[in-house]
Design an enzyme around this catalytic site. Structure first.
Site, PDB file in Angstrom:
ATOM      1  N   TRP A   1      74.533  34.253  54.352  1.00 54.85           N
ATOM      2  CA  TRP A   1      74.202  32.845  54.148  1.00 54.85           C
ATOM      3  C   TRP A   1      75.449  32.012  54.378  1.00 54.85           C
ATOM      4  O   TRP A   1      76.527  32.356  53.896  1.00 54.85           O
ATOM      5  CB  TRP A   1      73.678  32.571  52.723  1.00 54.85           C
ATOM      6  CG  TRP A   1      73.568  31.101  52.495  1.00 54.85           C
ATOM      7  CD1 TRP A   1      72.586  30.268  52.961  1.00 54.85           C
ATOM      8  CD2 TRP A   1      74.511  30.252  51.816  1.00 54.85           C
ATOM      9  NE1 TRP A   1      72.869  28.968  52.611  1.00 54.85           N
ATOM     10  CE2 TRP A   1      74.028  28.928  51.908  1.00 54.85           C
ATOM     11  CE3 TRP A   1      75.713  30.491  51.142  1.00 54.85           C
ATOM     12  CZ2 TRP A   1      74.696  27.841  51.357  1.00 54.85           C
ATOM     13  CZ3 TRP A   1      76.390  29.396  50.588  1.00 54.85           C
ATOM     14  CH2 TRP A   1      75.879  28.092  50.692  1.00 54.85           C
TER      15      TRP A   1
ATOM     16  N   GLU B   1      69.512  34.512  55.325  1.00 55.98           N
ATOM     17  CA  GLU B   1      68.944  33.568  54.351  1.00 55.98           C
ATOM     18  C   GLU B   1      68.901  32.171  54.949  1.00 55.98           C
ATOM     19  O   GLU B   1      69.900  31.669  55.472  1.00 55.98           O
ATOM     20  CB  GLU B   1      69.794  33.559  53.066  1.00 55.98           C
ATOM     21  CG  GLU B   1      69.283  32.589  52.007  1.00 55.98           C
ATOM     22  CD  GLU B   1      70.112  32.587  50.714  1.00 55.98           C
ATOM     23  OE1 GLU B   1      71.238  33.123  50.719  1.00 55.98           O
ATOM     24  OE2 GLU B   1      69.625  32.034  49.708  1.00 55.98           O
TER      25      GLU B   1
ATOM     26  N   ASP C   1      67.886  22.229  45.341  1.00 50.99           N
ATOM     27  CA  ASP C   1      68.375  23.595  45.136  1.00 50.99           C
ATOM     28  C   ASP C   1      69.363  23.631  43.969  1.00 50.99           C
ATOM     29  O   ASP C   1      70.522  23.952  44.140  1.00 50.99           O
ATOM     30  CB  ASP C   1      69.051  24.037  46.447  1.00 50.99           C
ATOM     31  CG  ASP C   1      69.548  25.467  46.402  1.00 50.99           C
ATOM     32  OD1 ASP C   1      68.900  26.299  45.758  1.00 50.99           O
ATOM     33  OD2 ASP C   1      70.588  25.744  47.019  1.00 50.99           O
TER      34      ASP C   1
ATOM     35  N   ASP D   1      69.567  25.496  41.333  1.00 50.98           N
ATOM     36  CA  ASP D   1      69.931  26.802  40.789  1.00 50.98           C
ATOM     37  C   ASP D   1      69.956  26.849  39.272  1.00 50.98           C
ATOM     38  O   ASP D   1      70.910  27.345  38.667  1.00 50.98           O
ATOM     39  CB  ASP D   1      71.265  27.286  41.393  1.00 50.98           C
ATOM     40  CG  ASP D   1      71.072  27.752  42.833  1.00 50.98           C
ATOM     41  OD1 ASP D   1      70.335  28.716  43.047  1.00 50.98           O
ATOM     42  OD2 ASP D   1      71.634  27.110  43.746  1.00 50.98           O
TER      43      ASP D   1
ATOM     44  N   ASP E   1      69.532  34.538  41.838  1.00 46.59           N
ATOM     45  CA  ASP E   1      70.559  33.658  42.402  1.00 46.59           C
ATOM     46  C   ASP E   1      70.500  32.296  41.733  1.00 46.59           C
ATOM     47  O   ASP E   1      69.750  31.427  42.152  1.00 46.59           O
ATOM     48  CB  ASP E   1      70.370  33.522  43.928  1.00 46.59           C
ATOM     49  CG  ASP E   1      71.444  32.628  44.546  1.00 46.59           C
ATOM     50  OD1 ASP E   1      72.481  32.404  43.882  1.00 46.59           O
ATOM     51  OD2 ASP E   1      71.243  32.145  45.678  1.00 46.59           O
TER      52      ASP E   1
HETATM   53  C1  RNT Z   1      73.141  28.994  48.500  1.00 48.32           C
HETATM   54  C2  RNT Z   1      72.482  30.300  48.677  1.00 48.32           C
HETATM   55  C3  RNT Z   1      73.337  31.504  48.470  1.00 48.32           C
HETATM   56  C4  RNT Z   1      74.293  31.367  47.305  1.00 48.32           C
HETATM   57  C5  RNT Z   1      74.968  32.649  46.883  1.00 48.32           C
HETATM   58  C6  RNT Z   1      76.132  32.403  46.001  1.00 48.32           C
HETATM   59  O1  RNT Z   1      72.290  27.939  48.553  1.00 48.32           O
HETATM   60  O2  RNT Z   1      71.360  30.372  47.853  1.00 48.32           O
HETATM   61  O3  RNT Z   1      72.552  32.619  48.379  1.00 48.32           O
HETATM   62  O4  RNT Z   1      73.658  30.829  46.183  1.00 48.32           O
HETATM   63  O5  RNT Z   1      75.285  33.394  47.974  1.00 48.32           O
HETATM   64 ZN    ZN Z   2      70.375  32.205  47.641  1.00 46.61          ZN
END
Ligand code: RNT
Ligand code: ZN
Length: 420
Positions: free
Chosen positions: A185, A226, A296, A298, A327
């Site tokens: 990614w 990704e 996003d 998280d 994640d």
């Molecule tokens: C970022 C992606 C990625 C990261 C990690 C730390 O938007 O989701 O996967 O969160 O690799």
């Molecule tokens: Zn991710």
């Protein structure tokens, strides 16, 4: 009511729908879920200045005390988490978590398996497999692009990083005897309207081609691509968009698999629905399970509708076909609690999914008995699920929902609050 009576009652309730509760518990014990090391230190890593900004369009917010700031602290925290989560965890590392012993620092293009030897020892002692990620962010060589950069020098550096990571992934798989999922990614993208959209994508494609030209056994190392919709600071254009990543994986099925992160789509899109769409074409896929709030963001994974629906599709489509990883990164609450809550919720969602009478639901759909399909699914939601979850925790010898938090509080008092 006695605890064992509650479980017998729950079992009986589920058996009325033809669900074998003991079997579900046994299955869940064997499902591997990757535990991301980066929740413990707000995605900082150890290979560069930990106070540098997190780049690549991702962000941790919050300043809760107790962040791990070196390998020993992170491992100590992971041990605390491992005490509190049931199931079959696997480690998930980023390249930036390399451990340099006796001052042997190496830049990312020069990383070697030996820089992960301490992690291998850690995993071996705890009988864990390990997944891996090249780290294409938070580094001086992001210009700010990496694999898609027009600057040949930059692009070369990051290709070499990717190749080094393939070698490290092979090492992890060999040492630990479990496949290593290696996720590619990058946050490559632009803040505003591009003057050229295809150039970066062609370069990105060629860079991944070069990374995957490094030799590896595809049965042991699973490179993933990704995708993402946008990141902070790169709102207008993402090189590795959904179409790009999926097309890459589809045209290179013998070398890599697609990875979907459920924070990386427009807010009304759902990954639960995308899982069977992809599995109609791919043998195997990978997931990042997170919780996006409007973007996003998280957040910690909850036991919510979409997490359950994702778990149901994993179970229905075939557990062996989906590589599951967490994640998310929340720096505003106790990080151990964040890890444990999210991990346990993914387990809960999987258990919930394993307790659905899927054959019956499918039959009702195929017979077009949509009235009963709806009524039954609503009935299933209020079966005594909690008693089965408690039994699962007992079988796994892990603390019940009302026990683990006291332990986190103790750890915060005795360990985290003493960190500088
Ligand atoms: C970022 C992606 C990625 C990261 C990690 C730390 O938007 O989701 O996967 O969160 O690799
Ligand atoms: Zn991710």
């Amino acid at each position: 009511m006695k605890y064992s009576d509650r479980y017998s009652y729950a079992k009986e309730q589920y058996s009325r729908f033809g669900v074998d509760v003991d079997k579900a518990i046994q299955t869940l014990k064997g499902i591997s879920v990757s535990l991301h090391c980066w929740q413990g230190d707000d995605v900082r890593g150890f290979d560069t200045d930990p106070n540098k900004p997190l780049t690549g369009g991702i962000q941790t917010t919050g300043n809760y005390p107790g962040r791990a700031s070196n390998p020993d602290e992170l491992m100590q925290d992971l041990d605390e988490v491992l005490k509190l989560i049931p199931g079959k965890p696997k480690m998930n590392l980023h390249a930036s978590y390399a451990i340099f012993e006796d001052g042997s620092w190496a830049d990312r293009d020069k990383l070697e398996p030996r820089h992960f030897k301490k992690w291998v020892d850690f995993c071996k002692e705890r009988k864990l497999g390990c997944d891996f990620n090249p780290t294409f962010f938070s580094h001086d060589k992001c210009d700010p692009l990496t694999l898609a950069s027009p600057n040949e020098d930059t692009r070369r550096f990051w290709i070499d990083h990717g190749k080094a990571c393939i070698r490290i992934s092979s090492y992890l798989a060999d040492e630990l005897g479990e496949k290593c999922v290696m996720n590619i990614w990058t946050g490559d993208g632009l803040k505003d309207v591009p003057g050229d959209r295809i150039g970066p994508r062609v370069r990105y494609k060629e860079s991944i081609d070069e990374i995957l030209s490094e030799e590896y056994d595809f049965k042991k190392v699973k490179p993933c691509i990704e995708s993402k919709v946008f990141g902070i600071g790169v709102e207008a254009y993402t090189v590795g968009s959904a179409e790009f990543a999926l097309s890459y994986a589809a045209f290179n099925k013998d070398k890599c698999i697609p990875l979907m992160d459920n924070g990386h789509y427009h807010p009304t899109e759902v990954v639960s629905d995308k899982i069977p769409a992809l599995l109609a074409f791919f043998d195997e896929i990978a997931l990042h399970v997170t919780r996006p709030i409007r973007w996003d963001s998280d957040h910690v994974v909850l036991f919510d509708d979409e997490t359950r629906e994702i778990a149901r599709e994993i179970v229905r489509c075939g557990l062996e076909r989906v590589n599951i990883a967490l994640d998310y990164f929340d720096a505003s609450i106790n990080r151990i609690s964040a890890w444990v809550t999210g991990y346990r919720n993914v387990q809960k969602a999987l258990l919930f999914a394993l307790l659905q009478p899927e054959a019956e639901l499918k039959r009702l759909q195929d017979e077009q008995n949509f009235t009963k399909l709806m009524a039954l699914q609503e009935q299933l939601k209020v079966l005594p699920f909690g008693d089965v979850w408690n039994e699962y925790l007992r079988v796994c010898e892990k603390p019940a929902d009302d026990e683990w938090f006291t332990e986190v509080e103790r750890y915060e008092r005795e360990v985290l609050s003493k960190r500088g």
